[in-house]
Design a protein around this motif. Structure first.
Motif, short mmCIF file in Angstrom:
data_model
loop_
_atom_site.label_atom_id
_atom_site.label_comp_id
_atom_site.label_asym_id
_atom_site.label_seq_id
_atom_site.Cartn_x
_atom_site.Cartn_y
_atom_site.Cartn_z
N HIS A 189 1.22 -14.72 -1.05
CA HIS A 189 1.99 -13.48 -1.14
C HIS A 189 2.57 -13.27 -2.54
N ASP A 190 2.81 -14.35 -3.26
CA ASP A 190 3.19 -14.19 -4.66
C ASP A 190 2.04 -13.58 -5.46
N ILE A 191 0.84 -14.05 -5.20
CA ILE A 191 -0.34 -13.50 -5.89
C ILE A 191 -0.60 -12.07 -5.43
N TYR A 196 -0.93 -6.35 -6.29
CA TYR A 196 -0.75 -5.06 -5.61
C TYR A 196 0.72 -4.63 -5.48
N ARG A 197 1.64 -5.49 -5.93
CA ARG A 197 3.07 -5.25 -5.83
C ARG A 197 3.52 -5.12 -4.36
N THR A 198 2.82 -5.81 -3.48
CA THR A 198 3.19 -5.82 -2.07
C THR A 198 3.26 -7.25 -1.55
N ALA A 199 3.90 -7.41 -0.40
CA ALA A 199 3.85 -8.66 0.37
C ALA A 199 3.59 -8.26 1.81
N GLN A 202 3.64 -4.51 2.24
CA GLN A 202 4.86 -3.73 2.03
C GLN A 202 5.33 -3.88 0.59
N GLU A 203 5.60 -2.76 -0.06
CA GLU A 203 6.05 -2.79 -1.45
C GLU A 203 7.29 -3.66 -1.57
N ILE A 204 7.30 -4.57 -2.54
CA ILE A 204 8.34 -5.60 -2.56
C ILE A 204 9.69 -5.10 -3.03
N TYR A 205 9.77 -3.88 -3.57
CA TYR A 205 11.07 -3.31 -3.93
C TYR A 205 11.46 -2.18 -2.99
N THR A 206 10.59 -1.21 -2.80
CA THR A 206 10.95 -0.05 -1.98
C THR A 206 10.77 -0.29 -0.48
N LYS A 207 10.02 -1.32 -0.11
CA LYS A 207 9.71 -1.65 1.28
C LYS A 207 8.79 -0.63 1.94
N GLN A 208 8.18 0.23 1.14
CA GLN A 208 7.24 1.21 1.67
C GLN A 208 5.92 0.53 2.02
N SER A 209 5.37 0.89 3.15
CA SER A 209 4.07 0.35 3.54
C SER A 209 2.97 1.06 2.76
N SER A 210 1.99 0.28 2.30
CA SER A 210 0.89 0.83 1.52
C SER A 210 -0.30 1.12 2.42
N PRO A 211 -1.06 2.16 2.11
CA PRO A 211 -2.29 2.42 2.87
C PRO A 211 -3.22 1.20 2.82
N HIS A 214 -2.38 -3.98 4.93
CA HIS A 214 -2.61 -5.21 5.68
C HIS A 214 -3.82 -5.98 5.15
N TYR A 215 -4.61 -5.34 4.28
CA TYR A 215 -5.73 -6.02 3.64
C TYR A 215 -5.29 -6.80 2.39
N HIS A 216 -4.11 -6.48 1.86
CA HIS A 216 -3.78 -6.94 0.52
C HIS A 216 -3.76 -8.47 0.38
#
Length: 363
Positions: A189-191, A196-199, A202-211, A214-216
């Motif tokens: 998840h660090d990588i 992708y700036r997600t974990a 989910q965006e690691i700052y805004t917490k917005q889910s990315s399209p 779940h593949y990231h």
């Protein structure tokens, strides 16, 4: 707040308890991987064994739940699975000299009339005050950066947040991390955050889910596996920031222990749990402070292999500090119940803890 190491107080071997004690008994292991009946199991504390009358010996490297083997007068602490038939194993279940064994459970007492700055305390609750704990921790970490080895044991939650991930990266780059013990998830998840700036999507700052977020993490695993290793993915420019990137840049060792639930895994992950244990043990043997954050089973595993003491390069005995940081009282108490009684606890969200610690250290 200034820091000074607690002084080790050796047992007074002139006392009758020791003068009248028998020599420790050693019996052969009946077969490979099997200890003799009534074997002595080690603790986290310094333990002395009277090998000859009046000669009490302290093994240099110890760990919990092991046995003591005598090889021509030299004592070694050995995992039972490593025993070989005929190894001379210490036997006896009394630990106050009666069997020639003494467990020194108070090796670093506070000076008379003073409060021990780093007295071992357990059973903290959410209502406990932790301000002084943070100040003491900052002093300890500054000391250990110059004079010790700081090992961090991490769960993946520390990289799910932008600020805590950045704080940990800064701690690595500023010399407050000498080794990292974790699992596949933290590195993955660090990588993912670097790529992708997600974990977990989910965006690691805004917490917005990315399209298709779940593949990231699966894509991140694929990028690294295609490159051949984390190092190769950093060298080819795929991974440009984050904790694993900082560890690579600073040449800091890490051990990623595998789990039955892992995706991937990353190429560096140990699939053999005993190989992972050995690799972790090699790092823990050098530790002078252990920081365990938000990973219950990993924390217990490291707690079991971490003694309460170690030797300096000058041959002096000093304490090994062990911090357990979690927002669950159950996790903190579980560690104490397992026998890791020297662990200090801070009950808080680990993401807040890392940010607060980095700020307290001025980084």
């Amino acid at each position: 707040m200034s820091f000074s190491l607690p002084r080790y107080q050796e047992p007074d071997f002139s006392l009758p308890t020791f003068k009248n004690a028998p020599c420790a008994r050693f019996e052969p292991a009946p077969c490979d991987g099997v200890a003799p009946d009534d074997f002595h199991a080690t603790s986290i504390f310094p333990e002395y064994f009277q090998t000859n009358q009046g000669q009490w010996s302290l093994p240099v490297c110890s760990r919990m739940d092991c046995v003591v083997v005598n090889l021509d007068g030299a004592l070694s602490v050995v995992e039972p699975r490593r025993l070989r038939q005929g190894d001379m194993v210490c036997v006896g279940r009394h630990e106050n000299g009666e069997d020639g064994i003494y467990v020194h459970s108070e090796p670093f007492p506070a000076p008379p009339g003073s409060t021990a700055q780093f007295a071992f305390r357990t059973r903290m609750t959410r209502e406990s005050s932790f301000s002084i704990d943070y100040d003491e921790l900052y002093s300890l970490l500054r000391h250990e950066r110059k004079h010790g080895s700081i090992v961090w044991v991490m769960g993946p939650a520390v990289v799910f947040d932008h600020d805590s991930r950045e704080a940990l990266e800064h701690l690595v780059r500023e010399g407050f991390v000498d080794a990292l013990l974790a699992g596949n998830a933290l590195a993955t998840h660090d990588i993912e955050a670097s790529l992708y700036r997600t974990a977990l999507g989910q965006e690691i700052y805004t917490k917005q889910s990315s399209p298709h977020g779940h593949y990231h993490h699966l894509d991140a695993l694929n990028v690294v596996r295609k490159a051949g290793s984390i190092k190769a993915a950093i060298d080819n420019g795929s991974i440009t920031n984050g904790v694993m990137n900082a560890l690579h840049d600073k040449g800091i060792p890490f051990v990623l222990a595998g789990s039955i639930r892992d995706d991937g895994p990353l190429p560096e992950v140990y699939a053999d749990c005993y190989a992972a244990q050995d690799a972790m043990r090699n790092i823990v043997q050098k530790a002078t402070t252990v920081m365990a954050l938000a990973t219950q089973l990993h924390t217990i595993a490291v707690g079991n292999m971490t003694p309460s003491y170690t030797f300096t390069k000058e041959g002096q005995i000093r304490p090994v500090f062990f911090y357990s940081v979690d927002m669950s009282e159950f996790v903190i108490n579980k560690l104490a119940n397992r026998g890791s009684l020297s662990a200090r606890s801070i009950l808080t969200n680990v993401q807040d803890f890392l940010v607060t610690t980095a700020r307290g250290l001025g980084i």
